[in-house]
Design an enzyme around this catalytic site. Structure first.
Site, PDB file in Angstrom:
ATOM      1  CB  THR A   1     -22.300  60.519  -5.198  1.00 49.17           C
ATOM      2  OG1 THR A   1     -21.182  60.596  -4.305  1.00 49.17           O
ATOM      3  CG2 THR A   1     -23.582  60.613  -4.386  1.00 49.17           C
ATOM      4  CB  CYS A   2     -17.513  58.230  -6.548  1.00 53.32           C
ATOM      5  SG  CYS A   2     -17.072  59.464  -5.310  1.00 53.32           S
ATOM      6  CG  PHE A   3     -18.343  54.240  -8.103  1.00 50.37           C
ATOM      7  CD1 PHE A   3     -17.187  54.224  -8.865  1.00 50.37           C
ATOM      8  CD2 PHE A   3     -18.235  54.283  -6.726  1.00 50.37           C
ATOM      9  CE1 PHE A   3     -15.945  54.221  -8.254  1.00 50.37           C
ATOM     10  CE2 PHE A   3     -16.992  54.281  -6.109  1.00 50.37           C
ATOM     11  CZ  PHE A   3     -15.842  54.255  -6.875  1.00 50.37           C
TER      12      PHE A   3
END
Length: 700
Positions: A666-668
């Site tokens: 989710t961070c990328f």
């Protein structure tokens, strides 16, 4: 819809840590607040964590999120996941913070539950025993009051955080009256939705015409300030009071609702500087018309008149910023996707599979996949182009990763059947393979009968077995006979189709040489196309059924034991063969009629012979009748396909559990997808992962 952009300019006395740019690039370990969240108790832990930050006067400082008992380092994705998961629970009416109302089913504060214990209780009462210093601000609740309305204060804080993030959207579609108050504006009855438009117009008529209230015969039925309101008749003297009381009740609700709204607004104001919305901001708009242009009289009645400007956000714009787009455009998603891991034909095949799967998904599943890979369920206004870029500079990325688990060739063959026309040699080879399997089965039954005859039948049980073997041999021989006829008929049909196609080609070439345009009935062409598709579906059903039957029969033959009970694969084979023959009978008639229509039309076109109107109508009527029969046959073939695939799908689902799951980052804004051998396995593993996302980060 107008487009706008917010550019904050913070003063020296405002905490600079609230800059929105941080939230898309925050990293665990940097200076900031650590927020520890239990996914299973997300409402309670969020409320307590934010309350503790408020006590420490760190509420406006940047934060990074840690989910209890989960893997994951917050580089922005966990923060987005937190906001998404919080609002998923907070907006559920069963949790007692918000409830739906009106035709548009927008959210408003839960209000009074009338002693039914449906309204959410604050966890602070049991968690916080020591006395706290009171915070006395004008028009705000004290700490002691705020503790009782902590769920709504927390919701206001989270709305403020989403506003700071800007590129994270949630499903928190609040009533426009709440959005308007969050913006410091005075709400009106029209904000409550379409159903109140008529009431608002009636009230305007009352103010314009003092005699109007007599015509509609109203009374103070909603009693707020006065007792026995139903006994007070509305007249020209008290109509303004009636309107004020009615509007207050409809907009703000009970005293408990007013307290809940106050807590919501206070949390919103405390989570970000109020000037973030109104002071030193630039709004770039495409038109000059403003929903919130207000005159001097209105400004004098506004609570925040000193900072309201004509360029202020409207409730609709704030709703769009917080809630984002309600639709996911799959074509746009595919356009913004970048692939990594493999190149060439394999990548093209895998890419085609994944987008086929996403297009088959319903809206909830697409949002689940979006959240799985980006942390957000709703796209910002502007779509995928407004999502933050990952570290590689892409909006969304699919990484193909190696998969060491393999599936056997028989299953691959079964699920790789395509709806295409087989050559005569391919068809003959497939049917001969099935006939050989049937002959081998028949030999085993004959051996069993000979064994019974040699030992002489001694009891009723042996006689029963003898009759079963004999009946099975008769059925198998019938199957073989039908397959041989089918084999010969296929070659005849293929040769016949080639001749028809060749004649049609010659006619087209003749027309082109004469400069004529080909003419035939459009309806006939469409039915002809539908007939071809129906044939391919029927052939595909038979092919799948035969492959499954061959597999089962081969395994049974290895045991040299005759099969007593009829298996489902043999039943499906016989059904598919019957359906295929029924379909071919109808399509053969359709081909014959359409060829006749085309022939007559072509002859009329080149002035060889006129197409009689009565004959043409007769042909079209016959074609319409055949079309109705064909549609019934298509429906029956689709039902049969589901029956044939049911057992195979169950087997494949069990087999698919051996394969690794996709992984979301989710961070990328990326997802790792193993190189599955079948599209069906890819779909099963993706849906399995999405259905288990409640387990949080690190689930495997």
């Amino acid at each position: 819809m107008r487009r706008f952009h917010i550019t904050p300019s913070f003063e020296d006395d405002i905490d600079r840590d609230v800059s929105p740019s941080y939230y898309s690039n925050s990293q665990q370990g940097s200076s900031g607040n650590e927020v520890r969240i239990d996914r299973q108790k997300i409402l309670e832990t969020t409320e307590i964590q934010l309350w503790n930050l408020r006590k420490e006067k760190k509420l406006k400082k940047k934060s990074y999120v840690i989910f209890e008992n989960e893997f994951g380092s917050d580089a922005g994705g966990l923060l987005a996941e937190w906001c998404t998961e919080y609002f998923k629970e907070a907006t559920n009416p069963l949790n007692g913070i918000f409830r739906h109302h009106g035709k548009e089913m927008r959210l408003t504060v839960f209000g009074d539950d009338h002693g039914q214990d449906k309204c959410r209780k604050s966890p602070i009462q049991s968690q916080q025993k020591q006395s706290l210093p009171l915070i006395k601000n004008q028009d705000e609740l004290s700490d002691e009051e705020l503790k009782d309305y902590l769920p709504w204060w927390t919701a206001g804080v989270m709305i403020g955080k989403v506003l700071l993030l800007q590129k994270v959207s949630t499903s928190c579609r609040l009533d426009y009256s709440i959005w308007r108050q969050l913006l410091g504006q005075s709400p009106c009855i029209e904000d409550l939705g379409e159903e109140e438009q008529e009431v608002a117009q009636r009230m305007r008529n009352m103010l314009d015409d003092p005699e109007y209230c007599k015509q509609i015969d109203l009374s103070f039925e909603i009693s707020i300030e006065e007792e026995d309101g139903q006994n007070i008749q509305v007249n020209s003297m008290n109509q303004s009071e009636y309107i004020n009381l009615y509007a207050k009740r409809k907009i703000f609700g009970s005293d408990k609702s007013i307290k809940q709204r106050s807590a919501l607004f206070q949390g919103f104001r405390e989570s970000l500087p109020y000037e973030y919305l109104f002071s030193d901001h630039i709004l770039i708009l495409q038109d000059d018309a403003r929903e919130n242009d207000i005159n001097d009289q209105q400004q004098s009645n506004s609570k925040y008149k000193e900072i309201i400007t004509p360029t202020q956000l409207t409730p609709k714009e704030l709703d769009d910023i917080i809630c984002g787009s309600q639709e996911i455009d799959v074509s746009e998603w595919e356009r913004f996707c970048h692939y990594d891991g493999i190149k060439g034909q394999q990548s093209e095949q895998q890419s085609q599979w994944i987008w086929n799967i996403i297009r088959r998904m319903n809206d909830k599943q697409r949002r689940d996949l979006l959240q799985f890979s980006t942390g957000v369920r709703n796209l910002p206004i502007g779509g995928f182009a407004r999502l933050p870029l990952n570290s590689d500079g892409y909006v969304f990325e699919i990484k193909w990763v190696s998969c060491n688990v393999k599936i056997n060739d028989e299953i691959i063959q079964l699920f790789s059947v395509k709806q295409n026309r087989e050559s005569i040699s391919e068809y003959k080879k497939r049917i001969d393979e099935y006939i050989n399997a049937l002959k081998a089965e028949a030999n085993i039954h004959e051996c069993a009968i000979r064994a019974l005859n040699e030992n002489k039948i001694k009891n009723a049980e042996q006689m029963l077995m003898f009759n079963i073997y004999k009946r099975n041999i008769e059925l198998i021989k019938k199957d073989i006979e039908e397959c041989e006829i089918e084999n010969n008929q296929y070659e005849i049909n293929m040769n016949s189709n080639l001749i028809v196609d060749f004649d049609s080609l010659i006619q087209q070439r003749t027309h082109l040489n004469r400069g004529l345009t080909k003419f035939s009935s459009q309806n006939a062409n469409e039915i002809q196309k539908l007939a071809n598709e129906a044939e391919l579906k029927a052939f595909a059903n038979e092919k799948i059924a035969y492959i499954a039957d061959i597999k089962t029969t081969t395994i049974q033959n290895r045991s040299n034991q005759p099969l007593i009970e009829l298996n489902i694969q043999r039943i499906n084979s016989r059904k598919s063969r019957q359906r295929l023959q029924q379909t071919l009978q109808i399509t053969k008639l359709i081909h014959s009629v359409t060829c006749e229509i085309e022939k007559k039309s072509n002859q009329a076109l080149i002035n060889v012979e006129q197409y009689d109107d009565d004959l043409e109508q007769a042909h079209l009527m016959e074609l319409n009748e055949l079309e109705e029969k064909l549609l019934i046959e298509i429906r029956l073939n689709d039902q049969l396909k589901s029956e044939i695939n049911k057992q195979q799908i169950e087997q494949l689902e069990e087999e698919s559990l051996r394969f690794p799951l996709p992984k979301g980052h989710t961070c990328f804004n990326s997802i790792d997808i193993p190189l599955y051998q079948l599209e069906e396995i890819m779909e099963m593993r993706i849906l399995y992962a999405l259905n288990n996302t409640d387990n949080g980060f690190g689930f495997n």
